[in-house]
Design an enzyme around this catalytic site. Structure first.
Site, short mmCIF file in Angstrom:
data_model
loop_
_atom_site.label_atom_id
_atom_site.label_comp_id
_atom_site.label_asym_id
_atom_site.label_seq_id
_atom_site.Cartn_x
_atom_site.Cartn_y
_atom_site.Cartn_z
N ILE A 12 0.84 -1.21 0.00
CA ILE A 12 0.00 0.00 0.00
C ILE A 12 0.88 1.26 0.00
O ILE A 12 0.61 2.23 -0.71
CB ILE A 12 -0.96 -0.02 1.20
CG1 ILE A 12 -1.78 -1.32 1.20
CG2 ILE A 12 -1.90 1.19 1.16
CD1 ILE A 12 -2.60 -1.57 2.45
N ALA A 74 4.67 -1.94 9.25
CA ALA A 74 4.10 -2.82 10.28
C ALA A 74 4.20 -4.25 9.79
O ALA A 74 4.47 -4.49 8.61
CB ALA A 74 2.62 -2.48 10.52
N THR A 116 -6.73 -0.35 10.73
CA THR A 116 -7.34 -1.53 10.10
C THR A 116 -8.75 -1.78 10.64
O THR A 116 -9.04 -1.46 11.80
CB THR A 116 -6.47 -2.77 10.40
OG1 THR A 116 -7.21 -3.95 10.09
CG2 THR A 116 -6.05 -2.86 11.85
N TYR A 140 -2.86 -8.54 16.28
CA TYR A 140 -2.63 -7.57 15.20
C TYR A 140 -3.54 -6.35 15.37
O TYR A 140 -3.09 -5.21 15.39
CB TYR A 140 -2.86 -8.25 13.85
CG TYR A 140 -2.92 -7.30 12.69
CD1 TYR A 140 -1.78 -6.63 12.25
CD2 TYR A 140 -4.13 -7.04 12.03
CE1 TYR A 140 -1.85 -5.74 11.19
CE2 TYR A 140 -4.20 -6.16 10.97
CZ TYR A 140 -3.06 -5.51 10.56
OH TYR A 140 -3.13 -4.61 9.51
N LYS A 144 -2.59 -2.27 16.70
CA LYS A 144 -2.93 -1.05 15.96
C LYS A 144 -3.82 -0.13 16.80
O LYS A 144 -3.68 1.09 16.77
CB LYS A 144 -3.67 -1.43 14.68
CG LYS A 144 -2.82 -2.17 13.67
CD LYS A 144 -2.01 -1.17 12.87
CE LYS A 144 -1.17 -1.85 11.82
NZ LYS A 144 -0.50 -0.89 10.95
N ARG A 220 -16.71 -9.54 2.40
CA ARG A 220 -15.78 -8.49 2.80
C ARG A 220 -15.92 -7.28 1.89
O ARG A 220 -16.41 -7.37 0.78
CB ARG A 220 -14.32 -9.00 2.72
CG ARG A 220 -13.99 -10.13 3.70
CD ARG A 220 -13.95 -9.64 5.15
NE ARG A 220 -13.67 -10.72 6.08
CZ ARG A 220 -14.58 -11.49 6.68
NH1 ARG A 220 -15.87 -11.30 6.45
NH2 ARG A 220 -14.23 -12.43 7.53
N1 LIG Z 1 -3.02 -5.11 3.17
C1 LIG Z 1 -4.20 -4.90 3.77
O1 LIG Z 1 -5.25 -5.38 3.32
C2 LIG Z 1 -4.25 -4.03 5.00
C3 LIG Z 1 -5.49 -3.89 5.66
C4 LIG Z 1 -5.54 -3.08 6.79
C5 LIG Z 1 -4.42 -2.41 7.22
N2 LIG Z 1 -3.22 -2.58 6.60
C6 LIG Z 1 -2.04 -1.88 7.10
O2 LIG Z 1 -1.44 -1.17 6.02
C7 LIG Z 1 -0.04 -1.10 6.20
C8 LIG Z 1 0.66 -1.56 4.95
O3 LIG Z 1 0.26 -2.88 4.62
P1 LIG Z 1 0.84 -3.62 3.35
O4 LIG Z 1 -0.17 -4.60 2.92
O5 LIG Z 1 1.34 -2.62 2.39
O6 LIG Z 1 2.06 -4.40 4.02
P2 LIG Z 1 3.53 -4.68 3.44
O7 LIG Z 1 4.12 -5.76 4.26
O8 LIG Z 1 3.49 -4.85 1.97
O9 LIG Z 1 4.28 -3.31 3.74
C9 LIG Z 1 4.84 -2.99 5.00
C10 LIG Z 1 6.21 -2.42 4.75
O10 LIG Z 1 6.76 -1.97 5.99
C11 LIG Z 1 8.11 -2.37 6.07
N3 LIG Z 1 8.41 -2.43 7.51
C12 LIG Z 1 7.84 -3.24 8.44
N4 LIG Z 1 8.32 -2.94 9.66
C13 LIG Z 1 9.21 -1.92 9.50
C14 LIG Z 1 10.00 -1.15 10.39
N5 LIG Z 1 9.99 -1.39 11.71
N6 LIG Z 1 10.76 -0.16 9.89
C15 LIG Z 1 10.79 0.09 8.56
N7 LIG Z 1 10.05 -0.61 7.67
C16 LIG Z 1 9.28 -1.60 8.13
C17 LIG Z 1 8.18 -3.70 5.33
O11 LIG Z 1 9.48 -3.99 4.87
C18 LIG Z 1 7.20 -3.44 4.19
O12 LIG Z 1 7.84 -2.86 3.06
C19 LIG Z 1 0.28 -1.92 7.43
O13 LIG Z 1 0.43 -1.05 8.53
C20 LIG Z 1 -0.96 -2.78 7.61
O14 LIG Z 1 -1.16 -3.12 8.96
C21 LIG Z 1 -3.11 -3.39 5.50
#
Ligand SMILES: NC(=O)c1ccc[n+]([C@@H]2O[C@H](COP(=O)([O-])OP(=O)(O)OC[C@H]3O[C@@H](n4cnc5c(N)ncnc54)[C@H](O)[C@@H]3O)[C@@H](O)[C@H]2O)c1
Length: 329
Positions: A12, A74, A116, A140, A144, A220
């Protein structure tokens, strides 16, 4: 604005980086690349490092004159959060608190946070408004919610302002087919369905087909990642204009069942996509659909490209051109 994007090499975050640049802002990505991909960042500045590294974050904020932070970094695996809870409290909660402290010391007051729908747990009613009770049913979601609650206290007692964006099911890929979803492991339905279409998996596992929904499979709210990216920019600009802090659902208000996703993917890909019905998973609500009205009322955002055809079509464009994700580019 100069915007620090933590986790900007992830799914994202990388779309938000692209949307920021298109809107004339300057994104600076901080990512460990543990789960991210350098190629996803494009031409944006990429700093390799951990949000928990206070000195590094402070230095980056100074060096790039950061004015706002979008915090995507995260861990995202619900099952793993139950097996190793401290991994999630450390990386999702403690790192966010460390970031908030650095922001405060650096005089940065605007924060857009990736929250989330998992903060709601099993909602009493659908669609879910933001003032529904927050009762996470997994670590999880709780990791958050703790960040949201901290933000809420800071906003009441300091000049800090935040938008906690509660995403429902992020899905789809950028229309250019160059960036998309590449989680390892992948646990999200649409990429799993499309990998099955590509013959990389034998069948789509459907966890329960006896729910109280139209076809018995879980429903969903799927929101296109590009709509999410644009919501972040709206929220950040709203805060910059003096807007009030709060939590905002990001969804469409429409739900689709697992079987409807599979059927749409069969149409888009032309592949048969076998399915296998498995027992229900503990904690899965039958239906989870957002009431997205507050984001529209408060900062004028609504989903524009989240119809199912656009979501599955864009995901298929990415997935079929990159069957092994970013690795073969
Ligand atoms: N994918 C979904 O459907 C969804 C739904 C609700 C919320 N979210 C939230 O959206 C955010 C992004 O999700 P995503 O699907 O892109 O995940 P993702 O795993 O693709 O991206 C997370 C990125 O954060 C980096 N990262 C993790 N911990 C780190 C740290 N301590 N320092 C620096 N970099 C770090 C990872 O390397 C990764 O590139 C997250 O916070 C997730 O909880 C995602």
């Amino acid at each position: 604005m100069n915007v620090l994007v933590t986790g900007g090499a992830g799914y994202i975050g990388s779309h938000a980086v692209k949307a920021l640049a298109e809107a004339g802002h300057i994104p600076v990505v901080l990512d460990t690349l543990e789960h991210g991909h350098a190629k996803a960042v494009g031409d944006a500045e990429l700093i390799l490092g951990n949000v928990l590294d206070h000195e590094l974050v402070a230095r980056v904020c100074r060096q790039f004159a950061i004015e706002a932070v979008m915090h995507f970094a995260a861990y995202i695996e619900v099952g793993e959060s139950m097996a190793v809870p401290m991994k999630y409290y450390a990386n999702n909660t403690m790192s966010a608190l460390s970031l908030l402290k650095t922001m405060q010391e650096s005089g940065i007051e605007r924060f857009v946070f990736s929250s989330t729908a998992a903060v709601y747990g099993q909602p009493d009613a659908i669609p879910v408004p933001e003032d529904a009770p927050t009762r996470p049913v997994n670590v999880y979601g709780h990791s958050k919610l703790l960040v949201e609650q901290t933000c809420s206290w800071l906003a009441r007692h300091t000049p800090f302002r935040y938008a906690a964006l509660r995403y429902f099911n992020a899905s789809g890929a950028h229309a250019d087919g160059v960036i998309g979803e590449d989680h390892r492991p992948e646990s999200h339905l649409i990429p799993l369905v499309l990998r099955t279409a590509l013959g990389k998996r034998e069948a789509v596992h459907i966890f329960g087909d006896d729910y109280d929904t139209s076809d018995g499979t879980c429903v969903r709210d799927y929101i296109h990642v590009w709509d999410l990216a644009k919501a972040h920019i709206r929220a950040m600009e709203y805060l910059a204009d003096g807007g009030e802090s709060g939590a905002f659902n990001l969804g469409t208000g429409n739900g689709y069942s697992v079987m409807e996703i599979v059927e749409c993917a069969r149409r888009v890909s032309g592949a048969p996509i076998p399915v296998k019905v498995m027992p229900r998973r503990a904690g899965d609500p039958a239906s989870l659909v957002a009431d997205p009205g507050r984001a529209e009322r408060v900062f004028g955002w609504r989903a524009e490209c989240s119809d199912l055809g656009s979501i599955v079509g864009s995901a298929w464009k990415w997935q079929s051109a990159h069957p092994d994700g970013y690795s073969l580019d």
